[in-house]
Write a protein that holds these residues in place. Structure first.
Motif, PDB file in Angstrom:
ATOM      1  N   GLU A   1      18.909  -2.221   2.925  1.00  0.00           N
ATOM      2  CA  GLU A   1      19.119  -2.718   4.290  1.00  0.00           C
ATOM      3  C   GLU A   1      17.792  -3.076   4.961  1.00  0.00           C
ATOM      4  OE1 GLU A   1      20.942  -1.102   8.551  1.00  0.00           O
ATOM      5  OE2 GLU A   1      21.500  -0.103   6.673  1.00  0.00           O
ATOM      6  N   ASN A   2      16.763  -2.236   4.735  1.00  0.00           N
ATOM      7  CA  ASN A   2      15.484  -2.443   5.426  1.00  0.00           C
ATOM      8  C   ASN A   2      14.563  -3.448   4.738  1.00  0.00           C
ATOM      9  OD1 ASN A   2      16.255  -0.568   7.330  1.00  0.00           O
ATOM     10  ND2 ASN A   2      15.126   1.137   6.397  1.00  0.00           N
ATOM     11  N   ARG A   3      14.672  -3.559   3.405  1.00  0.00           N
ATOM     12  CA  ARG A   3      13.742  -4.420   2.665  1.00  0.00           C
ATOM     13  C   ARG A   3      14.467  -5.385   1.724  1.00  0.00           C
ATOM     14  NH1 ARG A   3       8.361  -3.276   2.740  1.00  0.00           N
ATOM     15  NH2 ARG A   3       8.335  -5.458   2.064  1.00  0.00           N
ATOM     16  N   PRO A   4      15.295  -6.292   2.284  1.00  0.00           N
ATOM     17  CA  PRO A   4      15.981  -7.259   1.418  1.00  0.00           C
ATOM     18  C   PRO A   4      15.009  -8.239   0.760  1.00  0.00           C
ATOM     19  CG  PRO A   4      16.295  -7.809   3.734  1.00  0.00           C
ATOM     20  CD  PRO A   4      15.635  -6.475   3.702  1.00  0.00           C
ATOM     21  N   ASP A   5      13.757  -8.296   1.276  1.00  0.00           N
ATOM     22  CA  ASP A   5      12.767  -9.219   0.737  1.00  0.00           C
ATOM     23  C   ASP A   5      12.215  -8.789  -0.614  1.00  0.00           C
ATOM     24  OD1 ASP A   5      11.735  -7.096   2.478  1.00  0.00           O
ATOM     25  OD2 ASP A   5       9.740  -7.856   1.952  1.00  0.00           O
ATOM     26  N   LEU A   6      12.395  -7.520  -0.970  1.00  0.00           N
ATOM     27  CA  LEU A   6      11.853  -7.013  -2.225  1.00  0.00           C
ATOM     28  C   LEU A   6      12.818  -7.264  -3.376  1.00  0.00           C
ATOM     29  CD1 LEU A   6      10.454  -3.545  -1.049  1.00  0.00           C
ATOM     30  CD2 LEU A   6       9.159  -5.663  -1.417  1.00  0.00           C
ATOM     31  N   SER A   7      12.282  -7.273  -4.600  1.00  0.00           N
ATOM     32  CA  SER A   7      13.133  -7.458  -5.783  1.00  0.00           C
ATOM     33  C   SER A   7      13.974  -6.210  -6.011  1.00  0.00           C
ATOM     34  CB  SER A   7      12.263  -7.720  -7.012  1.00  0.00           C
ATOM     35  OG  SER A   7      11.540  -6.544  -7.370  1.00  0.00           O
ATOM     36  N   ALA A   8      15.011  -6.369  -6.822  1.00  0.00           N
ATOM     37  CA  ALA A   8      15.892  -5.239  -7.120  1.00  0.00           C
ATOM     38  C   ALA A   8      15.111  -4.118  -7.798  1.00  0.00           C
ATOM     39  CB  ALA A   8      17.054  -5.697  -8.012  1.00  0.00           C
ATOM     40  N   GLU A   9      14.179  -4.504  -8.683  1.00  0.00           N
ATOM     41  CA  GLU A   9      13.376  -3.493  -9.378  1.00  0.00           C
ATOM     42  C   GLU A   9      12.497  -2.719  -8.398  1.00  0.00           C
ATOM     43  OE1 GLU A   9      14.736  -6.528 -12.130  1.00  0.00           O
ATOM     44  OE2 GLU A   9      13.586  -6.666 -10.263  1.00  0.00           O
ATOM     45  N   GLU A  10      11.880  -3.433  -7.461  1.00  0.00           N
ATOM     46  CA  GLU A  10      11.020  -2.770  -6.469  1.00  0.00           C
ATOM     47  C   GLU A  10      11.837  -1.844  -5.579  1.00  0.00           C
ATOM     48  OE1 GLU A  10       7.329  -5.644  -5.311  1.00  0.00           O
ATOM     49  OE2 GLU A  10       9.331  -6.487  -4.955  1.00  0.00           O
ATOM     50  N   ARG A  11      13.009  -2.320  -5.164  1.00  0.00           N
ATOM     51  CA  ARG A  11      13.862  -1.493  -4.295  1.00  0.00           C
ATOM     52  C   ARG A  11      14.310  -0.229  -5.029  1.00  0.00           C
ATOM     53  NH1 ARG A  11      16.338  -6.484  -2.750  1.00  0.00           N
ATOM     54  NH2 ARG A  11      18.207  -5.959  -3.943  1.00  0.00           N
ATOM     55  N   ALA A  12      14.625  -0.357  -6.311  1.00  0.00           N
ATOM     56  CA  ALA A  12      15.072   0.806  -7.094  1.00  0.00           C
ATOM     57  C   ALA A  12      13.948   1.831  -7.222  1.00  0.00           C
ATOM     58  CB  ALA A  12      15.543   0.358  -8.476  1.00  0.00           C
ATOM     59  N   ALA A  13      12.729   1.347  -7.440  1.00  0.00           N
ATOM     60  CA  ALA A  13      11.591   2.271  -7.587  1.00  0.00           C
ATOM     61  C   ALA A  13      11.332   3.014  -6.278  1.00  0.00           C
ATOM     62  CB  ALA A  13      10.347   1.498  -8.017  1.00  0.00           C
ATOM     63  N   ILE A  14      11.423   2.272  -5.162  1.00  0.00           N
ATOM     64  CA  ILE A  14      11.208   2.901  -3.854  1.00  0.00           C
ATOM     65  C   ILE A  14      12.324   3.900  -3.563  1.00  0.00           C
ATOM     66  CG2 ILE A  14      11.127   2.488  -1.355  1.00  0.00           C
ATOM     67  CD1 ILE A  14       9.891  -0.268  -2.028  1.00  0.00           C
ATOM     68  N   ALA A  15      13.564   3.521  -3.864  1.00  0.00           N
ATOM     69  CA  ALA A  15      14.710   4.409  -3.592  1.00  0.00           C
ATOM     70  C   ALA A  15      14.568   5.721  -4.349  1.00  0.00           C
ATOM     71  CB  ALA A  15      16.013   3.716  -3.978  1.00  0.00           C
ATOM     72  N   ASP A  16      14.069   5.650  -5.582  1.00  0.00           N
ATOM     73  CA  ASP A  16      13.891   6.869  -6.364  1.00  0.00           C
ATOM     74  C   ASP A  16      12.876   7.791  -5.696  1.00  0.00           C
ATOM     75  OD1 ASP A  16      14.617   8.132  -9.036  1.00  0.00           O
ATOM     76  OD2 ASP A  16      12.437   8.195  -9.125  1.00  0.00           O
ATOM     77  N   LYS A  17      11.758   7.231  -5.261  1.00  0.00           N
ATOM     78  CA  LYS A  17      10.719   8.040  -4.617  1.00  0.00           C
ATOM     79  C   LYS A  17      11.182   8.573  -3.263  1.00  0.00           C
ATOM     80  CE  LYS A  17       6.948   5.577  -6.909  1.00  0.00           C
ATOM     81  NZ  LYS A  17       5.826   4.627  -6.763  1.00  0.00           N
TER      82      LYS A  17
END
Length: 581
Positions: free
Chosen positions: A412-428
């Motif tokens: 929701e907050n970072r739709p500009d990032l790739s799916a891979e980047e969002r997944a890495a951030i979500a994990d952290k």
């Protein structure tokens, strides 16, 4: 030395020795933050009675010998005898600038001690549940912090890998096949494997060839050292180790296979433990069991509470194993300080074990043992967190849900990032949120598990602090700079600059306090205060659009220090710091 509180403590102590004699040089100067100055020395009030003088007279005598002109711009006595100490801005700025060149960020390196830390301790062939969360997370943070302070930390994962259930589990492994899908459950769903074995055991008949009698004979073979039984036991433990490591990798803790020190490790020592206790007259046979009765442990009607070191059937229990661990950690690991990060209900047990070990001469007075008591994790109903069916919540399922919820927030907050980047951030963010929520409350208290609060970007949460450091990184990206390139001289002309710098200088003292008191929540409170100081700084002190180049360089250097402190502080908690949020 960067921490103002520590600097002032030493200066005031020196003045105490000069004013009242060397016997007063180690007196606590009682330096505390003050609303009337940066700090306040309150030693005079405590010393007045001891010296037979009025507090203001004592303060005046301290002032005569107090050498702080290079550190403080204002020193005055107020009230009944407080000494108010206001720091010099140039001293604050210089010490903060020093942190840029200090890989330790002002954290003192203490005299190294050997410190075994006993934590996590799951059971072979059983699922890790939410009850294992706190001992694992708190223990890992303490291990990280003590290592950073310079100690030799010896991680001890005292897993449950021995005892009567293994006869049942080994027989079940033989029946399903060592390389079967059912055996693989030990790496993915250990409870399913355990429950299947338990059902067989409970429904078994009494004939010699039925499952339960075979399982009981297998226990005897295991304890007798039968090689084939030991091979099967090692297979069970190995499969469970795969499962443990999946959880530890997901949770981001520093435990490895090298840290495994399960109950089986001490099996060869248990008979000697009992024999020596009996020979020394510390243990005696009571109702067929070998027991230790110590005067300080009594129950109802002042009857002595026994520590049973050998059961009436000749078997050994937790007390025997724990006595053996004390001997091993003192004699073999050369421990100076031993930490047990274990649930609070075990408090009496450990007190009895340590008292027995001291009586036996296995635990010298110079070795400190500490039970880092772990409180319960509660659900919204105020009861211990469980599933609707009443079963303990699987830890891996809890962590997966945390990451899933974090992924929705990041998407929701970072739709500009790739799916891979969002997944890495979500994990952290998801894992960090769970760990920080646990660590931010005192380890011996209960807390309520609440995903919405944990994942909030405001308040004392992991995501708030992850965002605070990510915001600093974004400032440098916007300015086309690497934080490591921020080398300007620091000035603290504005109040918000000064407040931020003072907060940064306190980092070393807080980390030392966490290691001394074994309280990670103090570091969480400090980092939250630092995050708030940064927010106030941004409101009053533009960085990239500062009025002058000198001001811009100063503020870039200031936030570069803040970035390093936030990242290091989060790392000591075991929380990752993502580049983006």
């Amino acid at each position: 030395m960067a921490d103002p509180q520590e600097v002032l403590s030493r200066r005031v102590q020196s003045a105490l020795g000069a004013a009242f004699g060397p016997e007063f040089a180690d007196t606590d100067p009682v330096i505390r933050p003050s609303q009337f100055a940066d700090y306040q020395a309150n030693a005079a009030l405590a010393l007045a009675k001891r010296l037979g003088r009025k507090p203001r007279e004592v303060s005046a005598a301290i002032m005569e010998h107090l050498d702080v002109a290079d550190v403080c711009r204002d020193v005055e006595v107020s009230g009944p005898g407080f000494i108010n100490l206001t720091l010099r801005e140039d001293w604050i700025a210089a010490r903060t600038r020093d942190l840029l060149d200090d890989p330790r960020l002002g954290v003192p390196e203490q005299e190294s001690l050997n410190i075994p830390v006993d934590y996590s301790a799951p059971n072979v062939a059983k699922e890790m549940h939410v009850g294992h969360l706190r001992t694992t997370v708190v223990g890992d943070s303490l291990a990280r912090t003590l290592e950073f302070l310079g100690h030799n930390v010896i991680r001890q994962n005292h897993i449950g890998d021995w005892g009567t259930p293994f006869g049942m589990l080994i027989e079940h492994l033989l029946e399903v096949g060592e390389d079967s899908g059912d055996a693989d459950l030990l790496t993915t769903d250990p409870n399913a494997f355990y429950q299947a074995a338990r059902v067989k055991f409970d429904s078994s008949g009494p004939d010699a060839d039925d499952f339960a009698p075979r399982a009981r004979r297998r226990v005897v073979a295991l304890q007798g050292g039968d090689e084939e039984t030991l091979r099967l036991w090692r297979k069970l433990v190995g499969l469970s180790r795969v499962y443990f490591n999946k959880v530890y990798a997901k949770l981001g803790v520093t435990l490895t296979d090298d840290d495994l020190a399960g109950e089986s490790t001490y099996n060869h020592m248990l008979a000697d433990v009992c024999d020596e206790l009996e020979t020394k007259g510390i243990a005696e046979v009571s109702d067929g069991a070998l027991c230790v009765f110590l005067d300080e442990f009594t129950g109802r009607e002042d009857k002595p509470v026994p520590l049973i070191v050998r059961k009436s059937d000749g078997g050994y229990g937790y007390a025997t194993t724990d006595l053996a661990t004390v001997r091993h950690r003192v004699e073999d690991l050369k421990a100076n300080r031993i930490l047990y990060v274990v649930g609070a209900p075990q408090a009496l047990h450990f007190k009895m074990v340590w008292a027995t070990a001291r009586e036996a001469g296995w635990l010298p007075d110079g070795v400190e043992t500490t039970h880092v008591q772990i409180g319960n994790v509660l659900g919204g109903d105020g009861k211990i967190l469980r599933t609707r069916s009443g079963a303990p919540i699987r830890l891996m399922a809890l962590l997966d849900e945390a990451v899933e919820r974090a992924a929705a927030v990041v998407a929701e907050n970072r739709p500009d990032l790739s799916a891979e980047e969002r997944a890495a951030i979500a994990d952290k963010v998801g894992i960090g949120a769970v760990k920080y929520a646990d660590l931010s409350v005192s380890h011996d208290t209960e807390y309520t598990f609440d995903f919405d609060r944990m994942l909030a970007l405001t308040g004392n949460t992991g995501p708030y602090l992850q965002y605070a450091q990510a915001r600093i990184r974004s400032i440098f990206r916007k300015g086309g700079l690497d934080p490591a390139q921020a080398r300007g001289q620091i000035a603290v002309a504005e109040g918000a600059e000064r407040d931020l710098a003072l907060k940064l200088l306190a980092f070393g003292g807080v980390v030392a306090q966490v290691g001394d008191l074994l309280q990670p929540h103090r570091l969480c409170a400090y980092l939250f205060d630092l995050g708030q100081a940064l927010t106030a700084f941004y409101e009053h002190c533009p960085v990239l659009t500062a009025e002058t180049e000198e001001q811009r360089e100063s503020r870039l250097a200031l936030v570069a220090v803040a970035l390093r402190v936030l990242v290091q502080g989060l790392d000591l908690l075991g929380v990752e710091a993502p580049e983006h949020m």
